[in-house]
Design an enzyme around this catalytic site. Sequence first.
Site, PDB file in Angstrom:
ATOM      1  CE1 TYR A 152      -5.859   6.088  -0.160  1.00  0.00           C
ATOM      2  CE2 TYR A 152      -8.205   7.118  -0.748  1.00  0.00           C
ATOM      3  CZ  TYR A 152      -7.120   6.531   0.196  1.00  0.00           C
ATOM      4  OH  TYR A 152      -7.368   6.709   1.628  1.00  0.00           O
TER       5      TYR A 152
ATOM      6  CE1 TYR B 112      -4.359   1.622   1.383  1.00  0.00           C
ATOM      7  CE2 TYR B 112      -2.708   3.209   1.969  1.00  0.00           C
ATOM      8  CZ  TYR B 112      -4.043   2.834   1.870  1.00  0.00           C
ATOM      9  OH  TYR B 112      -4.859   3.791   1.975  1.00  0.00           O
TER      10      TYR B 112
END
Lengths: 386, 146
Positions: free
Chosen positions: A339, A288
């Site tokens: 995202y 991430y």
Amino acid sequence: MQGRAAVAGVGESVYYMRGKSPDSEFQLACTAIRNAVADAGLELTDIDGFVSYMDQRNDPLRLAHALGLKELRWAATTWAGGGNNAAGAVQIADAAVCAGYAKHVVAFRALAQGQFGRFGRPRGIGGRAEGDMAWKAPYGLLSPAQECALHTKRFMHDHAISQEALCDIALACYANAQRNPRAIRYGQPLTREKYHASRWIVEPFHLYDCCPENDGAAAIIVTSTERARDLLNTPVPIVAAAQGLGPKYGFSAFQGRWFPGMFYTSVGEAIWQRSGAKPADIDVLQLYENFTGPVMMTLCEMGFCAPEEVESFVADGALEGPDAKLPFNTAGGNIGEAYIHGFELVTEAVRQVRGESTCQVSDVSLSLVVAGPGYAPGSAVLFGVL
Amino acid sequence: MTRYLGDEWTLPGINDATRAWFTSGRLKVQRCDDCRTWQHPPDEICGGCQGNRLSFAECGEAGRIESFVVVHRAVHPALEDRIPYAVALVSLDDAPGVNAIGNVLNAAPDELAIGQRVRAVFEEVSQPEGGEVLRIPQWELIREAR
């Protein structure tokens, strides 16, 4: 858990820039779930569980009625509402299936920041700063980028890491996104020169160190590996999953033992212990990146390299493309693909095991997802071929 | 006194957890009466001994810059004419493990470095709605004489 449960299907909505989705967040969630169910070769009426992130606005009962479920046997979320939940949500689905509490559990994330406001923007500023914000906002420390930059600045200082390390991570995400037509940054390549010429957001983060904000949804179907064998696609077993200890968010993360840090040491220890694998065994990594700095810190905490080695570990295209030394964020990640709070990393990790990535690594047997750094509890999930 | 980010910028809410820090005009940090552990931000249980006899103890005013960031993109319209500004993380000499967020009032962002010594100063602010005067802890570089 040791491959007893598996991912039977993946799905997503179209990904949009923030505020550009013609659909509501709830509609995006339903689209991703329906696509994952179809991908698995299941019917919506087979679904009997939902797992998402803590601040999930698309509650399970509303979903169950909208999607026509016959029964809801499992509904749960992880704690704390950020990207740190991405793999933890899969772990909870895994636990439910392995325990026999539910048969076909959806894990998902849906975001429409145009509809509900931005994660990268502070909330509640205008009146008094209350709670955690009281310690930060009066001094102008407001956003996740600023908080992660504070950790990153100290880590770079302690280990003599240059800006090039951050640049290399951003370049890998952008390069991989050029292979992925789903990606928000598809057709928008990044160069080292363009990176350095871009404006500062908060030193040491340039514009390209920060992920965009997007609208979209992604989902997977978790079921027993045995049941998954009778479905449409090759099952992708869940080998191991973990959550780990960290500080409370924000101001607490700057105290004592936790600073600087991303809170992934115990997550890594658990993943390696539960799977019997080690970092060098990982064929493809999704890690991430709300911002690039946390990536290098998390690589170190997970055991991929030492802090003194991290700059050379990410240099010279070591993370870029399917033949990289360590293929990384192969669909583009948060920075390049979209995202979706890290859930797009979960669907990509599954596709790598199925051999369906747009940046396909050869002979993948271990595909790791490390969820959002810097906010605890952190989580990770390891998919693999058993 | 003009505040670092302007007199209109947001103030902390004052309650039992924040009052000592933001109003006393001293550096006051929660400390366990029994095991003497410093705890910041304050909580209702001591993380060191799990006791609940906690009070606020005064620290000396010396500290060290542990990290800092320079903000170039204002994330609130009220800060548009304040950028670039710096936010520092300062460790308190007398309270090991305790770090505070603050601004360094006597230095430009490009003068800051990790490891610099600082001392506390206080921004006095009258609350618009009345009540106790706030004394917000801030920092100044201790500049060595040349």
